[in-house]
Design an enzyme around this catalytic site. Sequence first.
Site, PDB file in Angstrom:
ATOM      1  N   HIS A 168       0.847  -1.271   0.040  1.00  0.00           N
ATOM      2  CA  HIS A 168       0.054   0.030   0.115  1.00  0.00           C
ATOM      3  C   HIS A 168       0.945   1.328   0.173  1.00  0.00           C
ATOM      4  O   HIS A 168       1.986   1.255   0.646  1.00  0.00           O
ATOM      5  CB  HIS A 168      -0.864   0.138   1.302  1.00  0.00           C
ATOM      6  CG  HIS A 168      -2.300  -0.749   1.187  1.00  0.00           C
ATOM      7  ND1 HIS A 168      -2.625  -1.291   2.389  1.00  0.00           N
ATOM      8  CD2 HIS A 168      -3.152  -0.908   0.413  1.00  0.00           C
ATOM      9  CE1 HIS A 168      -4.107  -1.850   2.114  1.00  0.00           C
ATOM     10  NE2 HIS A 168      -4.061  -1.289   0.749  1.00  0.00           N
ATOM     11  N   CYS A 262      -2.488   2.974   9.293  1.00  0.00           N
ATOM     12  CA  CYS A 262      -3.610   1.864   8.772  1.00  0.00           C
ATOM     13  C   CYS A 262      -4.637   2.083   9.674  1.00  0.00           C
ATOM     14  O   CYS A 262      -5.752   1.565   9.434  1.00  0.00           O
ATOM     15  CB  CYS A 262      -2.975   0.555   8.365  1.00  0.00           C
ATOM     16  SG  CYS A 262      -1.384   0.357   7.442  1.00  0.00           S
TER      17      CYS A 262
END
Length: 269
Positions: A168, A262
Amino acid sequence: MRSAFTSRRYLMCPPTYFRVTYSINPWMDPSKPVDLPLALAQWEELRDRYRALGHSVEVLAPRPDLPDMVFAANGATVVDGRVLGARFAHPQRADEAAVHREWFRDQGFAEVLEPVHINEGEGDFAVTDSWLLAGRGFRSSPLSHPEAQEFFGRPVIGLDLVDPRYYHLDTALSVLGGDEVMYYPPAFSPGSRAVLARLFPDAIIAEDPDAAALGLNAVCDGHHVLLPQGAPGLFEPLRERGYEPIAMDLSELLKGGGSVKCCTMELRP
Ligand code: ARG
């Protein structure tokens, strides 16, 4: 120009049902035990730290069948109060998208888009003053980039991720104040590295051990930078630029392949 501290609004989801029973990134090893009470305590410490710094934290109710929901940043992207929903790459997380969209509708967000193309929210979208930085290569589809540009009316800069450990964008790049970032060049293709060097000539460049501790999975409020404690090499460069690093221990959530950022979605007004 560097922005100063501003109070933020965050969305988090407690790791009540967190576990590592499947592996969709190289950090996840289902044979490694997770200490759930410790995961909860670490998450609560992060939530409480935000509140103590003057931020508001909303809490999304976790679902027992969705163990990765603690990684709330992946559920949507919110800019100018407009919500671009997520569409997950893996079936294990697919149902999280609707849970998020429903939460936003319940909270009165008027514009909530269910996207056509795969995007994993703030996992792959990062907002600077001038651009929407957008990762692709492992999760979010390249087609999600024009979709986000059209929805937000902000110029999207597409960045190619090439190392599966940095699957990511928010594992390899962190937005500080304004148009200031820190990032780990080896996570990006040569062309994307050149783009980053051109846009951010003064960026903090992370070294291998700090990146490998997910040190770039950080949250900045314009002054404080909350980041994993395993990345001390970033502390001094941050201080030199006027930021205040705050080291957090999220060891248990690291086993899912995530850390501070996150766990934190920013609701940008
Ligand atoms: N286990 C989760 C996944 O692989 C971790 C997500 C981490 N979140 C993030 N924003 N990088 O999808």
